[in-house]
Design an enzyme around this catalytic site. Structure first.
Site, mmCIF file in Angstrom:
data_model
loop_
_atom_site.group_PDB
_atom_site.id
_atom_site.type_symbol
_atom_site.label_atom_id
_atom_site.label_comp_id
_atom_site.label_asym_id
_atom_site.label_seq_id
_atom_site.Cartn_x
_atom_site.Cartn_y
_atom_site.Cartn_z
ATOM 1 N N SER A 12 0.791 -1.234 0.000
ATOM 2 C CA SER A 12 0.000 0.000 0.000
ATOM 3 C C SER A 12 0.821 1.281 0.000
ATOM 4 O O SER A 12 0.251 2.370 -0.058
ATOM 5 C CB SER A 12 -0.958 0.019 1.187
ATOM 6 O OG SER A 12 -2.109 -0.732 0.890
ATOM 7 N N LYS A 44 -0.049 3.542 -2.717
ATOM 8 C CA LYS A 44 -1.134 4.512 -2.583
ATOM 9 C C LYS A 44 -0.611 5.950 -2.558
ATOM 10 O O LYS A 44 -1.375 6.889 -2.798
ATOM 11 C CB LYS A 44 -1.951 4.229 -1.331
ATOM 12 C CG LYS A 44 -2.839 2.973 -1.425
ATOM 13 C CD LYS A 44 -3.653 2.777 -0.151
ATOM 14 C CE LYS A 44 -4.707 1.679 -0.274
ATOM 15 N NZ LYS A 44 -4.147 0.326 -0.201
ATOM 16 N N SER A 91 -5.831 2.680 5.038
ATOM 17 C CA SER A 91 -5.375 2.032 3.813
ATOM 18 C C SER A 91 -6.523 1.324 3.111
ATOM 19 O O SER A 91 -6.370 0.234 2.562
ATOM 20 C CB SER A 91 -4.246 1.033 4.122
ATOM 21 O OG SER A 91 -3.380 0.894 3.039
#
Length: 477
Positions: free
Chosen positions: A162, A165, A220
């Protein structure tokens, strides 16, 4: 659930207590999930919050067995160590996949050389050894100048989890005002991988863009990512835009397959590229707000009379919010953590002491202890703050193509383009990384607030922006 409460999942406490451990192979998450819970681990004490893996159905549809991307990327042999003073090799290095013998040289030749790269001056503090820094790849750099203080396998292409991201936010966040509302359709949440980390978005309910970004950064939430991607024209369009943005940032180690970082065949990035994404994203005041927010209230279901309840969410960046076995890191101001089966634990953080602002990225520690990625990141930050003026840089975070001002873009293996590219590329590497020495200025507030890691940000690029207080921030929305 009423306002001010913290949402729990499957009976597990929000933090500090292990939930059921019967997760199937290929799934790993520390975020309470409501999607495909039968295959998801919901351990709230795992190192970080991220998209998770184990989507065998997706892999089968693509004709790929689900395997560690890092292993695919590591077929090269470890190069012979450089002479003393230029590289560090230790027989106690953890066993595992080896980095390619030849990697990208963007930012300098040494960053493409396997092994630890550091150039200590007399009197400089010793870099922590391989028993302490077990990550397969890491980098610590000066956030303003872009000078790389030390690195290990900085351009090794590994699964990012993640932390990807950050690129998603840097690409999509500027497109929608935070006040804009969106009613979630069932199609918006389609295509999420099994065991995905979720913030708890519900179909047919309305959320502000501000809410959605809090879900992305604090929890997340892949449901928040997919909702924003739907607003942005869909997952495929968003992935295309992210790849284009990565190229613009000279992040040539990155290949985007999913917008949320969920493991997928061929999806890779590097510690170097993740640092570029953080450095770019932190230019945006909203990005800084979200990544530095420790706790917030998130919209829940409608109650009697149509009034929306809220529930509390907490940032799973343990250097920001702390955990039962660690305190928040002094001066921390974000940015993003991740964890998947293929990636292990990943983390990129930014922190300040005095006038010094450092970025650190950790990818896949070999030591699998609780919060290990954060512990290693903290060790690197401590060393970096002590050593910043006592080491020679081993490379540099380069600037984006748009700030090359016609002098020749830095390409793969350090090659520029256009007339005089060779000289121009070296000039780019010797400059301030294309950022005019003016990335973001972070200023720690005084007194007890500094102990909580509350940080003031001011951007000094081509226009002034008002100083914004961030770090350990609590959102009232």
């Amino acid at each position: 659930m009423g306002s001010g409460s913290i949402r729990r999942s499957a009976g597990a406490l929000f933090r500090g207590v292990l939930s059921a451990s019967g997760a199937k192979a290929g799934t790993f998450t520390d975020v309470p999930t409501t999607f495909s819970a039968s295959t998801a681990s919901t351990d709230p004490t795992a190192p970080n919050a991220s998209a998770t893996t184990g989507n065998a159905g997706r892999a089968a549809r693509h004709g790929f067995p689900l395997r560690t991307v890092a292993a695919l990327a590591s077929s090269g042999l470890l190069a012979t160590p450089l002479l003393a003073g230029t590289a560090h090799a230790d027989p106690k290095e953890p066993k595992g996949p080896k980095p390619p013998a030849k990697m990208s040289q963007i930012g300098g030749d040494r960053l493409g050389t396997p092994g630890v790269q550091v150039a200590l001056k007399p009197g400089s503090p010793k870099l922590p050894g391989p028993d302490t820094l077990t990550a397969r790849s890491w980098i610590v750099s000066d956030a303003e100048s872009g000078k790389v203080l030390a690195a290990k396998n900085a351009h090794w292409q590994l699964a990012p989890a993640s932390t990807l991201k950050m690129l998603f936010a840097d690409t999509v966040l500027p497109k929608f005002p935070k006040e804009q509302k969106h009613t979630v359709k069932p199609a918006d949440l389609a295509g999420m991988g099994a065991g995905s980390s979720l913030v708890g978005i519900k179909e047919n309910l309305s959320y502000s863009v501000h809410d959605l970004w809090l879900g992305v950064f604090l929890r997340s939430g892949n449901d928040a990512v997919h909702t924003l991607s739907a607003m942005n024209g869909g997952t495929e369009a968003t992935v295309t835009q992210m790849q284009k943005r990565a190229k613009e940032l000279n992040a040539r180690d990155t290949h985007v397959v999913t917008p949320d970082g969920y493991d997928a065949p061929g999806q890779v990035s590097s510690a170097y590229d993740l640092s570029l994404f953080a450095r770019s994203g932190l230019q945006n005041a909203d990005f800084r707000e979200y990544c530095s927010t420790a706790t917030a209230q998130f919209p829940g279901d409608k109650g009697k009379g149509g009034k929306r309840a809220t529930f509390g969410i907490q940032n799973t960046n343990r250097l920001l919010s702390g955990d039962f076995d660690m305190k928040p890191y002094p001066g921390i101001a974000g940015v993003k953590n991740g964890s998947t089966t293929n990636a292990g634990s990943t983390f990129t953080g930014v922190a300040q002491r005095g006038d010094r602002k450092l970025l650190v990225t950790i990818m896949n520690p070999e030591k699998k202890e609780h919060n290990e990625a954060y512990k290693e990141a903290a060790k690197l930050l401590d060393w970096g703050f002590a050593a910043a003026d006592k080491v020679e840089p081993v490379g540099r975070l380069v600037g984006p193509l748009s700030e090359d001002d016609g002098t020749g873009a830095v390409g793969v293996h350090g090659k520029g383009k256009g007339k005089g590219a060779g000289q121009n590329t070296q000039a780019a590497l010797d400059s301030t990384g294309g950022m005019s020495g003016a990335w973001t200025a972070l200023g720690i507030t005084s007194g007890a607030l500094a102990l909580l890691g509350i940080v003031a940000f001011a951007v000094h690029r081509r226009w002034p922006l008002p100083e914004l207080v961030r770090g350990r921030r609590r959102s009232g929305k």
